[in-house]
Design a protein around this motif. Structure first.
Motif, PDB file in Angstrom:
ATOM      1  N   GLY A  24       0.801  -1.213   0.000  1.00 20.54           N
ATOM      2  CA  GLY A  24       0.000   0.000   0.000  1.00 20.54           C
ATOM      3  C   GLY A  24       0.831   1.260   0.000  1.00 20.54           C
ATOM      4  O   GLY A  24       0.290   2.362  -0.029  1.00 20.54           O
ATOM      5  N   MET A 236      -9.315 -14.892   9.153  1.00 21.32           N
ATOM      6  CA  MET A 236     -10.032 -15.315  10.352  1.00 21.32           C
ATOM      7  C   MET A 236     -10.256 -14.131  11.263  1.00 21.32           C
ATOM      8  O   MET A 236      -9.498 -13.164  11.261  1.00 21.32           O
ATOM      9  CB  MET A 236      -9.261 -16.405  11.078  1.00 21.32           C
ATOM     10  N   LEU A 238     -10.610 -12.861  15.149  1.00 28.16           N
ATOM     11  CA  LEU A 238     -10.080 -13.276  16.432  1.00 28.16           C
ATOM     12  C   LEU A 238     -10.762 -12.526  17.560  1.00 28.16           C
ATOM     13  O   LEU A 238     -11.192 -11.390  17.400  1.00 28.16           O
ATOM     14  CB  LEU A 238      -8.576 -12.994  16.507  1.00 28.16           C
TER      15      LEU A 238
ATOM     16  N   PRO B 112       1.033   4.550   4.637  1.00 26.69           N
ATOM     17  CA  PRO B 112       0.402   4.329   3.329  1.00 26.69           C
ATOM     18  C   PRO B 112      -1.104   4.233   3.465  1.00 26.69           C
ATOM     19  O   PRO B 112      -1.633   3.853   4.512  1.00 26.69           O
ATOM     20  CB  PRO B 112       1.003   3.014   2.859  1.00 26.69           C
ATOM     21  N   GLU B 113      -1.746   4.543   2.406  1.00 25.65           N
ATOM     22  CA  GLU B 113      -3.197   4.682   2.438  1.00 25.65           C
ATOM     23  C   GLU B 113      -3.941   3.476   2.986  1.00 25.65           C
ATOM     24  O   GLU B 113      -4.827   3.596   3.832  1.00 25.65           O
ATOM     25  CB  GLU B 113      -3.703   4.991   1.022  1.00 25.65           C
ATOM     26  N   SER B 114      -3.531   2.306   2.528  1.00 23.38           N
ATOM     27  CA  SER B 114      -4.279   1.118   2.935  1.00 23.38           C
ATOM     28  C   SER B 114      -4.198   0.897   4.443  1.00 23.38           C
ATOM     29  O   SER B 114      -5.163   0.466   5.068  1.00 23.38           O
ATOM     30  CB  SER B 114      -3.735  -0.113   2.210  1.00 23.38           C
ATOM     31  N   GLU B 117      -6.280   3.524   6.250  1.00 19.64           N
ATOM     32  CA  GLU B 117      -7.695   3.174   6.167  1.00 19.64           C
ATOM     33  C   GLU B 117      -8.076   2.146   7.217  1.00 19.64           C
ATOM     34  O   GLU B 117      -9.084   2.272   7.910  1.00 19.64           O
ATOM     35  CB  GLU B 117      -7.991   2.631   4.763  1.00 19.64           C
ATOM     36  N   GLY B 120      -8.424   3.578  10.479  1.00 20.92           N
ATOM     37  CA  GLY B 120      -9.431   4.617  10.586  1.00 20.92           C
ATOM     38  C   GLY B 120      -8.846   6.014  10.715  1.00 20.92           C
ATOM     39  O   GLY B 120      -9.443   6.882  11.337  1.00 20.92           O
ATOM     40  N   ARG B 179     -11.359  -7.340  19.489  1.00 18.98           N
ATOM     41  CA  ARG B 179     -11.517  -7.999  18.202  1.00 18.98           C
ATOM     42  C   ARG B 179     -10.275  -7.817  17.347  1.00 18.98           C
ATOM     43  O   ARG B 179      -9.541  -6.859  17.503  1.00 18.98           O
ATOM     44  CB  ARG B 179     -12.704  -7.382  17.455  1.00 18.98           C
ATOM     45  N   ALA B 180     -10.099  -8.722  16.422  1.00 22.28           N
ATOM     46  CA  ALA B 180      -9.037  -8.571  15.445  1.00 22.28           C
ATOM     47  C   ALA B 180      -9.378  -9.399  14.215  1.00 22.28           C
ATOM     48  O   ALA B 180     -10.179 -10.334  14.283  1.00 22.28           O
ATOM     49  CB  ALA B 180      -7.700  -9.016  16.024  1.00 22.28           C
ATOM     50  N   THR B 181      -8.815  -9.002  13.111  1.00 23.55           N
ATOM     51  CA  THR B 181      -8.922  -9.808  11.896  1.00 23.55           C
ATOM     52  C   THR B 181      -7.527 -10.112  11.451  1.00 23.55           C
ATOM     53  O   THR B 181      -6.636  -9.283  11.612  1.00 23.55           O
ATOM     54  CB  THR B 181      -9.558  -9.033  10.729  1.00 23.55           C
ATOM     55  N   VAL B 212      -5.983  -5.038  14.751  1.00 20.97           N
ATOM     56  CA  VAL B 212      -6.638  -5.148  16.048  1.00 20.97           C
ATOM     57  C   VAL B 212      -7.583  -3.964  16.217  1.00 20.97           C
ATOM     58  O   VAL B 212      -7.205  -2.817  15.947  1.00 20.97           O
ATOM     59  CB  VAL B 212      -5.596  -5.153  17.185  1.00 20.97           C
ATOM     60  N   TYR B 213      -8.795  -4.250  16.651  1.00 19.81           N
ATOM     61  CA  TYR B 213      -9.801  -3.202  16.807  1.00 19.81           C
ATOM     62  C   TYR B 213     -10.146  -3.015  18.279  1.00 19.81           C
ATOM     63  O   TYR B 213     -10.139  -3.968  19.057  1.00 19.81           O
ATOM     64  CB  TYR B 213     -11.080  -3.561  16.053  1.00 19.81           C
ATOM     65  N   PRO B 215     -13.226  -1.869  20.925  1.00 20.07           N
ATOM     66  CA  PRO B 215     -14.662  -2.187  20.877  1.00 20.07           C
ATOM     67  C   PRO B 215     -15.467  -1.280  19.949  1.00 20.07           C
ATOM     68  O   PRO B 215     -16.418  -1.726  19.304  1.00 20.07           O
ATOM     69  CB  PRO B 215     -15.107  -2.009  22.330  1.00 20.07           C
ATOM     70  N   SER B 216     -15.082  -0.021  19.855  1.00 19.61           N
ATOM     71  CA  SER B 216     -15.849   0.893  19.014  1.00 19.61           C
ATOM     72  C   SER B 216     -15.694   0.565  17.537  1.00 19.61           C
ATOM     73  O   SER B 216     -16.402   1.093  16.688  1.00 19.61           O
ATOM     74  CB  SER B 216     -15.392   2.333  19.260  1.00 19.61           C
ATOM     75  N   GLY B 217     -14.757  -0.281  17.208  1.00 17.42           N
ATOM     76  CA  GLY B 217     -14.562  -0.644  15.826  1.00 17.42           C
ATOM     77  C   GLY B 217     -13.397   0.082  15.173  1.00 17.42           C
ATOM     78  O   GLY B 217     -13.099  -0.139  13.998  1.00 17.42           O
ATOM     79  N   ARG B 218     -12.749   0.916  15.943  1.00 18.03           N
ATOM     80  CA  ARG B 218     -11.621   1.650  15.391  1.00 18.03           C
ATOM     81  C   ARG B 218     -10.359   0.802  15.498  1.00 18.03           C
ATOM     82  O   ARG B 218     -10.117   0.164  16.523  1.00 18.03           O
ATOM     83  CB  ARG B 218     -11.444   2.967  16.159  1.00 18.03           C
TER      84      ARG B 218
END
Lengths: 284, 284
Positions: A24, A236, A238, B112-114, B117, B120, B179-181, B212-213, B215-218
């Motif tokens: 990116g 996935m 997590l 970098p942009e990605s 993003e 956030g 949370r995490a993806t 890693v996020y 709780p608010s999703g940020r």
DNA sequence: CAAAGCTGTATTATCCATCATACAGGTTCC
DNA sequence: GGAACCTGTATGATGGATAATACAGCTTTG
């Protein structure tokens, strides 16, 4: 006896730029440095830079415009990211994408020692070996080599294997499969896999080795899968588990499968990026 | 304008042999075909075969004996497989292996942009970027690039980052991570990663990208990890879940972590092979 | 329009991987 | 011991990748 075999310079630069693009750092649409600039930067001739850019071009990562410059192709379009963990492509199918399987090889013989061991075979015992290629929208993305003990393999025909999931056939034979172990890794494409996956030899591949056990602990399937990283990757979700001091990430089970994001659009934007399964074909 | 940059022949043969070795087709201790035979088989000169074998030798995969032949080195010894899913090396540490971290780079800037993003960030907002290398028993095995929003990064110092897990520092700043993806993939080593991991450019690497996020999703952490596949791989145990017709594999949660196999030695032999974490050093 | 920068293309020369070949020295086996 | 294999090493020839340079044509900018 000197000079270890090192990749060609053009390839080096190709890799470098490629990394900067996928990372990116060079966002889609950006114009990357001119050929003279790149040549100077890497201390190579412009011809060599050209070769590197040609590779990127052929791969669809950049777009070249005479007189104007070389631009990063819209990555989102070029990366029809396939994804899912633990199981495979489940939700791809109900997303309207066509998958296809091609049986490349089928036969019986004594498997290599390491596989025989994992299947609990005695030395000299035979197994069924099959090689299959999976396609999505006509493009190959995985190369599967499976070994199954002979006594299970004999319960189905070559034609059946070409048409149905292997695990289904195994279970149909009366074996129950409950446990499995798998390992994910990376390698370089060998000649056969490269040919089957429409890649150059030496391309990077994702590796999945799975051994399925029946309740007694005996192995009933040994799967070795190679995936094209540009067409497949493991995703996935997590969640943080464990009490203080021993907190770790665990795979989010019972997750919204292929979470049709219609459900959670509460928070603002960056909800879950990189999850835009648009159906766009890549140039062959 | 012809001849796409194709890997050198020596490299091709190296890859081919390497695949046959790791696939177990050439079991440890076996003598592989003589140089003249290999040369004939692949239609190259003996010198080229030699180069390929040199690579395998340098990598510790084979052992050459003048006058006798080239033998597959004991693979088990050469593959100190590190492993674990979802979290990292948890159980390595309590296995007596020393891990170490080296901070290669630390600073703030516009990412970098990605990455911006996924965190956030608004365009132009800055983030902290750090590059670290993880060693096990003195040998590098992972190359980590992390991005953290500036307001979190400022809560700890460079020295702290070099000493403690990043996530711990993030949580210490008052942010809760739930949370995490993550996505697992494969690439080729670029120049920096290759140097840091003591590899040649173009070597295959395992890739892990985790976001890693809070709780608010940020997003609060963007991690990009590169692993040497010969020193690290992801392992997981699976169980068959879901009711008939929709059966799939799911990661076995709540499993005996690093199952000190002292517990389950009921069934006969093939209980869980490929799980022999002997502590043997590989030649540098 | 003109200048500056870019990509496309060609030419020549150099360097390096590979080839083909030969020989030296160790190992295995009869 | 000796034949038949093997790895180690060296040679010169060849071809492809790369370097250095030059120029054509297109695009953008002023």
């Amino acid at each position: 006896m000197k000079s270890a075999v090192e990749p060609l310079k053009a390839r080096r630069i190709y890799l470098l730029l490629r990394d900067r693009i996928v990372a990116g750092e060079l966002p889609p649409g950006a114009r990357l440095p001119g050929e003279p600039a790149l040549a100077a930067e890497h201390a190579v001739s412009r011809v060599t830079v050209r070769r590197a850019l040609d590779l990127l071009d052929k791969e669809g990562l950049v777009q070249r415009k005479a007189g104007s410059g070389t631009f990063v192709h819209d990555t989102r379009a070029v990366r029809p990211i396939v994804a899912d963990l633990s199981n495979v492509l489940s939700h791809l199918i109900d997303m309207g994408r066509s998958t296809d399987v091609r049986l490349l090889s089928f036969g019986y013989g004594v498997p290599p020692e390491s596989i025989a061991e994992s299947l609990g075979l005695k030395p000299g015992e035979r197994a069924q070996r099959s090689v299959r290629v999976r396609l999505i929208d006509g493009e190959p993305f995985s190369y599967l080599t499976t070994h199954v003990p002979e006594w299970i393999g004999l319960t189905y025909s070559e034609a059946e294997l070409a048409a149905r999931p292997l695990l289904e056939l195994i279970e149909r034979s009366g074996v129950t499969t409950e446990r499995a172990t798998q390992a994910i890794n990376a390698t370089l494409a060998g000649p056969e896999a490269a040919a089957a996956l429409d890649l150059e030899i030496g391309s990077p591949l994702l590796t999945l080795t799975r051994i399925v056990y029946e309740p007694s602990g005996r192995g009933v399937e040994h799967l070795h899968a190679l995936y094209r990283p540009d067409r497949y990757s493991f995703h996935m979700d997590l969640v943080r588990t464990g009490s203080d001091g021993e907190r770790r990430w665990s795979p989010a089970l019972g997750w919204p499968r292929a979470a049709d994001k219609s459900k959670s659009e509460k928070s603002k934007s960056g909800e879950k990026p990189t999850r835009t399964p648009r159906v766009i074909k890549q140039r062959s």
